[in-house]
Design an enzyme around this catalytic site. Structure first.
Site, PDB file in Angstrom:
ATOM      1  N   TYR A  99       0.820  -1.201   0.000  1.00 29.40           N
ATOM      2  CA  TYR A  99      -0.027  -0.022  -0.072  1.00 29.40           C
ATOM      3  C   TYR A  99       0.901   1.268   0.077  1.00 29.40           C
ATOM      4  O   TYR A  99       0.746   2.163  -0.752  1.00 29.40           O
ATOM      5  CB  TYR A  99      -0.955  -0.068   1.187  1.00 29.40           C
ATOM      6  CG  TYR A  99      -1.914   1.131   1.302  1.00 29.40           C
ATOM      7  CD1 TYR A  99      -3.047   1.312   0.415  1.00 29.40           C
ATOM      8  CD2 TYR A  99      -1.396   2.254   2.187  1.00 29.40           C
ATOM      9  CE1 TYR A  99      -3.779   2.451   0.648  1.00 29.40           C
ATOM     10  CE2 TYR A  99      -2.202   3.464   2.296  1.00 29.40           C
ATOM     11  CZ  TYR A  99      -3.462   3.401   1.299  1.00 29.40           C
ATOM     12  OH  TYR A  99      -4.279   4.811   1.391  1.00 29.40           O
ATOM     13  N   LYS A 146       1.453   4.285  -2.991  1.00 28.53           N
ATOM     14  CA  LYS A 146       1.010   5.744  -2.809  1.00 28.53           C
ATOM     15  C   LYS A 146       2.293   6.596  -3.018  1.00 28.53           C
ATOM     16  O   LYS A 146       2.017   7.535  -3.544  1.00 28.53           O
ATOM     17  CB  LYS A 146       0.498   5.726  -1.355  1.00 28.53           C
ATOM     18  CG  LYS A 146      -1.031   5.031  -1.059  1.00 28.53           C
ATOM     19  CD  LYS A 146      -2.012   5.639  -2.252  1.00 28.53           C
ATOM     20  CE  LYS A 146      -3.505   4.958  -1.983  1.00 28.53           C
ATOM     21  NZ  LYS A 146      -4.238   5.207  -3.140  1.00 28.53           N
TER      22      LYS A 146
END
Length: 296
Positions: A184, A188
């Site tokens: 994750y 990002k």
């Protein structure tokens, strides 16, 4: 030398404040605009649909995999504004051809796209790299990076034509290194850099683009990792209202940069000279004292 800080000395809000109030400061801030939104069935995406409806958008093309839920979101948006046209469209953003078809449908319906909100995303269950499920890890990458690329790839020419805006959902997690979050948080971080590339390639054509941290918001996505839920105390409207302001024309100097929706945007604007001269709020390698020659 201590590491350079990663959090600016800017006032942080957990809820709507005067600078992002749709009834006052941002009244009619999106008047007449056509907005294409992914991940619009819940959470930040759903709230963003309602924010643009209230801010005077004339057309909303809203997408998500949950087509049945989108119909309800569309109906709620029409109740907020009787003048807005809302087109719900079932879509998996990892399907490049389907994304292209959705953009064609949007153009057929509304004739243009002024604003793109790439909100759809995914977060794997947090586990150390050697213990992670590879399929889950790569699902995060596929949705967050490939899916976002697909959306920008197919909408960018329309944003060039409109001299429009793109908002890509990132996270403060992009700057963190939390145990188990390699999928994750890496995805990002990549989104932040991708935004910088969009600025480099299309900024001269009039496109404005922002990578945004929506705030710490309890969403279905966030519930995938129970360890962080107690940290999520921000209202979803702080994200959706800030996004409306970023695409209103008042914050174009932030194009190509990372912005937190929790930051006081009026206070941040007072530091515009610092941001522009220092080329701040971008990903870069911190080499610190290595700029100084080695002393013999």
């Amino acid at each position: 030398m201590a590491p350079h800080p990663e959090f600016p000395a800017i006032t942080v809000y957990k809820d709507v404040y005067p600078g992002i109030d749709l009834d006052t400061r941002l009244k009619d801030a999106a008047k007449g605009k056509v907005v294409y939104i992914t991940g619009a069935s819940r959470g930040v995406g759903e709230s963003t649909v309602y924010a643009y409806a209230k801010a005077g958008a004339s057309g909303l093309f809203i997408t998500a995999r949950s087509a049945n839920v989108l119909a309800s979101v569309a109906e709620s948006a029409r109740k907020i504004s009787t003048s807005v046209a809302v087109e719900p469209y079932g879509l998996d953003i990892t399907d490049e051809k389907a994304v292209g078809e959705s953009v064609k449908k949007c153009i057929e319906k509304f004739g243009r796209i002024d604003i793109v909100i790439s909100n759809a995303g995914y977060m794997e269950k947090w586990k150390k790299i050697g213990e992670a499920n590879p399929d889950e890890w790569w699902k995060t990458m596929t949705i967050n990076i490939r899916g976002t690329f697909n959306v920008v790839h197919h909408t960018i020419k329309h944003l060039v034509a409109a001299k429009g805006y793109a908002v890509l959902l990132s996270s403060f997690g992009a700057q963190a290194r939390m145990l188990g979050a390699s999928g994750y948080q890496t995805s990002k971080h990549a989104i932040n850099r991708f935004v910088e590339f969009i600025q480099v390639e299309y900024g001269s054509d009039g496109v404005k683009v922002f990578s945004v941290h929506p705030g710490g918001i309890v969403t279905e996505l966030a519930l995938n990792e129970p360890s962080i839920v107690e940290l999520l105390q921000d209202k979803v409207e702080v994200a959706s209202h800030s996004i409306v302001r970023l695409t209103s024309g008042s914050e174009d100097y932030l194009s190509g940069r990372f912005v937190s929706c929790t930051w006081d945007l009026d206070e941040l604007a007072k530091r515009r000279k610092e941001i522009e001269e220092g080329d701040l709020l971008k990903n870069r390698l911190d080499i610190g004292s290595l700029t100084d020659p080695l002393q013999s």
